[in-house]
Design an enzyme around this catalytic site. Structure first.
Site, short mmCIF file in Angstrom:
data_model
loop_
_atom_site.label_atom_id
_atom_site.label_comp_id
_atom_site.label_asym_id
_atom_site.label_seq_id
_atom_site.Cartn_x
_atom_site.Cartn_y
_atom_site.Cartn_z
N ASN A 8 66.60 49.08 15.06
CA ASN A 8 66.68 50.76 15.69
C ASN A 8 68.17 50.73 16.17
OD1 ASN A 8 66.86 53.28 16.97
ND2 ASN A 8 64.94 52.95 18.32
N ARG A 90 65.01 52.43 11.48
CA ARG A 90 64.59 53.60 11.80
C ARG A 90 65.66 54.37 11.25
NH1 ARG A 90 65.86 56.38 17.63
NH2 ARG A 90 64.61 58.47 17.41
N HIS A 205 56.19 62.86 24.31
CA HIS A 205 57.19 61.88 24.49
C HIS A 205 58.23 62.05 25.04
CE1 HIS A 205 59.28 58.34 22.11
NE2 HIS A 205 60.32 59.00 22.71
N LEU A 206 58.11 61.61 26.39
CA LEU A 206 59.24 61.56 27.45
C LEU A 206 60.02 60.53 28.01
CD1 LEU A 206 56.76 63.90 29.96
CD2 LEU A 206 58.12 64.47 27.86
N ARG A 282 64.60 57.90 37.46
CA ARG A 282 64.26 57.03 38.58
C ARG A 282 65.31 57.51 39.81
NH1 ARG A 282 63.83 51.94 34.76
NH2 ARG A 282 65.69 53.16 33.83
N GLY A 327 56.91 59.25 30.30
CA GLY A 327 55.47 59.63 30.03
C GLY A 327 54.67 58.68 30.52
N GLU A 376 57.44 52.43 18.38
CA GLU A 376 57.86 52.80 17.25
C GLU A 376 58.32 51.61 16.39
OE1 GLU A 376 60.74 56.51 18.57
OE2 GLU A 376 60.65 54.81 20.02
#
Length: 397
Positions: A8, A90, A205-206, A282, A327, A376
């Site tokens: 990726n 990807r 998808h967060l 965060r 998420g 993924e």
């Protein structure tokens, strides 16, 4: 025993996972090449997260090919004589043509490069990694796996923008992204909760990039991202849905260049732009600044607002699945979003939510709410293995 590598690739990092093929795909190692263009470093950990390897280079000019050569050298050493049978990549954009993963070659690469303008901050880096590994291992099957492919199941109306028909026909349409993640979630949900998987579900998808997908019986019906990865939810540094008039104002009245607007919308907006502090949820949660709270509140508000729209497309709702970094790990954000959706019958169990339980909805909730980790890279590996087997089984002559 054989190996499969999932890649990726981005502008400053290349994430990877190495799987071994036994009775099933088993994660052997994962990590990333980070700080590309500055001080490149390769970090590898095993399936349990224990460090396996670290290598750094003092040359900021090293190309993707040189850095991936170092990774492939490590992979072959780690496999210890076992065969690497393929590499999966990807690729953010498959356009209207590529509806499923495919083996890459000259003609495919030309077609994918023609899509660079549709995903200028992602596609060129995805393709650079493919070109590099093709040069390093031209004998090795390599498979492009598309983030847009899962959304090819959407009804035609969900692909339209309110622009002249000729533009739609030329590719200016809604595509949807995060498809590899949503496809993995659909598979996992079918295994974990078949009844829910067969119903009406919103997957969230967060993460630093964020989107929602409305799924009916495991198929994409609509999604919050559209023509580009800027659309839909507010994200770490991306604006999400934006009035096109605001872009015209920035360019015509404020004199911003197209490049300046692009940089702002992709890199200086979202949580970072609204808070003026950070793109990291965060860090914002740990801050006492009112601007941090405003950014967090807006993220939740926008997610709930988009979810309401997707409920109308689905004709109701049976379940919500939270996934990706925020998420999966941010109980407070899940609680905020679900509180906005209480009108629809969403009720969470605070204790279950606090410990990130697989099911966080309260027993009396009309909507089942689950937390499912996405993967993924595993989805890429599964697609790569399937494409390699399909090629091997294809008739010759």
């Amino acid at each position: 025993m054989k190996g499969l590598l999932s890649l990726n690739a981005g502008s400053s990092s290349i994430k990877f996972s190495l799987f071994t093929l036994e009775d099933e795909l088993c994660l052997s190692a994962h990590g990333q090449i980070e700080k590309i263009g500055l001080a490149p470093a390769l970090r590898v950990a095993d399936a349990q997260g224990q460090p396996l390897h670290h290598q750094s280079w003092n040359d900021p000019a090293l190309t993707h090919e040189a850095l991936l050569g170092g990774l492939l050298d490590w992979v072959m050493g780690h496999l210890d004589g076992r065969e690497l049978i393929g590499i999966g990549h990807r690729v953010v954009h498959g356009g209207a043509r590529f509806s499923e993963p495919c083996l890459v070659g000259g003609a495919v690469m030309e077609a994918l490069a023609a899509l660079n303008d549709l995903a200028p901050l992602h596609q060129p880096h995805n393709l650079a990694a493919i070109e590099a590994t093709l040069a390093l291992r031209p004998d090795l099957p390599q498979v492009a796996c598309f983030d847009t492919a899962f959304h090819h199941a959407m009804p035609v109306l969900a692909t339209w923008l309110g622009l002249p028909r000729a533009l739609h026909d030329a590719g200016v349409r809604r595509y949807g992204f995060h498809g590899l993640s949503y496809e993995f979630i659909a598979r996992q949900l079918a295994a974990l909760d078949p009844d829910l998987a067969g119903g009406r579900v919103i997957a969230a998808h967060l993460g630093n990039g964020a989107s929602l997908c409305a799924m009916k019986a495991g198929q994409s019906v609509d999604t919050s991202m559209g023509f580009s990865a800027l659309d839909g939810l507010m994200m770490g540094t991306r604006c999400g849905t934006l009035d096109a008039g605001a872009v015209l104002h920035l360019m015509l009245q404020r004199g911003m260049s197209a490049q300046g607007v692009q940089d702002m919308l992709y890199r200086r907006s979202g949580l970072l732009g609204v808070s003026g502090l950070s793109s990291d949820m965060r860090e914002l949660a740990a801050s006492a600044a009112p601007e941090a709270e405003e950014a967090i509140a807006l993220f939740a508000w926008r997610a709930a607002r988009e979810a309401g729209g997707l409920m109308s497309v689905l004709g109701g709702l049976d379940g919500i699945v939270f996934t990706a970094g925020i998420g999966e790990h941010d109980a407070a954000m899940r609680a905020r979003i679900c509180a906005h959706l209480r009108w629809a019958g969403v009720e969470i169990d605070p204790q279950a939510n606090a410990i990130h339980a697989p099911v966080i909805s309260a027993p009396a909730s009309a909507i089942r709410v689950r937390v499912i980790p996405t993967d993924e890279e595993r989805m890429i590996a599964l697609h790569t293995l399937s494409a390699i087997k399909e090629q091997a089984d294809a008739p010759t002559g």
